[in-house]
Motif scaffolding. Sequence first.
Motif, short mmCIF file in Angstrom:
data_model
loop_
_atom_site.label_atom_id
_atom_site.label_comp_id
_atom_site.label_asym_id
_atom_site.label_seq_id
_atom_site.Cartn_x
_atom_site.Cartn_y
_atom_site.Cartn_z
N SER A 234 1.89 4.85 6.94
CA SER A 234 2.39 3.62 7.56
C SER A 234 2.93 2.72 6.47
O SER A 234 2.78 2.99 5.28
N TRP A 263 2.01 -1.58 9.30
CA TRP A 263 0.81 -1.04 9.96
C TRP A 263 0.37 -1.88 11.15
O TRP A 263 -0.41 -1.42 11.98
N SER A 264 0.91 -3.09 11.27
CA SER A 264 0.65 -3.91 12.45
C SER A 264 1.90 -4.71 12.81
O SER A 264 2.75 -4.95 11.95
N ALA A 268 6.43 0.17 17.42
CA ALA A 268 5.87 1.46 17.01
C ALA A 268 6.94 2.49 16.68
O ALA A 268 6.66 3.47 15.98
N LEU A 275 4.20 7.14 16.65
CA LEU A 275 2.82 6.65 16.55
C LEU A 275 1.85 7.83 16.63
O LEU A 275 1.94 8.66 17.53
N SER A 278 -3.96 4.50 16.64
CA SER A 278 -4.03 3.05 16.60
C SER A 278 -5.50 2.64 16.56
O SER A 278 -6.29 3.07 17.40
N ALA A 294 -3.89 -4.19 16.80
CA ALA A 294 -3.79 -2.77 16.45
C ALA A 294 -3.28 -2.59 15.02
O ALA A 294 -2.28 -3.20 14.63
N TYR A 295 -3.96 -1.72 14.27
CA TYR A 295 -3.53 -1.30 12.94
C TYR A 295 -3.34 0.21 13.00
O TYR A 295 -4.26 0.94 13.38
N ARG A 296 -2.14 0.68 12.60
CA ARG A 296 -1.69 1.99 13.07
C ARG A 296 -1.27 2.94 11.95
O ARG A 296 -0.96 2.54 10.83
#
Length: 330
Positions: A234, A263-264, A268, A275, A278, A294-296
């Motif tokens: 990310s 990352w947030s 997406a 993605l 999450s 959400a941190y993805r």
Amino acid sequence: MRPAGLIRSLGAVVAAGALALLPATASAATPSTATATATAVSISPVDLDGPTISTVKVTVTNAGPERMRSLKVSFGGPVGWAVQPSVLQMDGSLAKGASAEATFRIQVPERRPGFTVRTFTATATYRGGDGAGSATGTRTQHSGTPLANLAAAYNNVGVTDESDTKPGNYDGEGNSFSAQKLAAAGLRPGGTVNALGAELRWPDVPSGTPDNVSAAGQAVALDGRGSRLVFLGSGVTSGASGTATVYYADGTSGSGSFGFPNWSFDPANAHGATLVASSDGRNRPDGYGNAGIAYRVFAHSIPLDPAKQVAFVVLPGNGNIHLFDLAVAP
């Protein structure tokens, strides 16, 4: 500074440069067709164990439907590497399917410590042949050894335990993913991550230790053959994009651009990413926080030549790109 002896030696062999007609292949007798095939330009291996003068042969093959005339071939290497002669010209013409070989000398400096990539380029200009007027070939060679795998390049702590968040610094501000929340989202140490047709692995390291790569042009060994190279990671800003270069076992290379959303907050699908997972909230220097945000983690890919064996990859030079793994997809 180049050794004076090498410079004098290079000058002494200029007269040996030649553009020679090679024996015609069987295809030279084949009748011309209306469809032209591109002219091929190939470069022989270069001796990089300097300081030395390396003899290099450039082969030009006329794959077009017409005879090739006024053929000139030039060759060059890294900036500052002297080449003689600079251009060679062939008298007469080159039949369809026939090849000509040009011989050059290049002055190779003393080998640098560490890993380096060297690119050499040859250009042919001509009339007739495939009608394009010019064709270029490249050869890439390296000295030294790439890092054994992505784990050998880990330089950032991106995941911490909620009981000890201080080691984390994924975004440069002391924040990191929560190991507990990632596990709840399906990302556990050593676990399989299937994305974009590739089988990747989540880093199998303890929380609070280096577990990802902030990209800075690192060269990483990679073995495989497939249609695409998949990256798992990310971004830490909206500008997490760059170009990766893939080097194949036959000395050729290819490149592709990719990127990750922040990352947030970023969409997406920013940069064309997909993605993967999450997680809820993040770890901050003072403990877990930002619940409900959400941190993805994402996946992205670049194309590969499926007919070639991958040898190593040079990552983009953008530290906003963070990578947890990479793998070849069929």
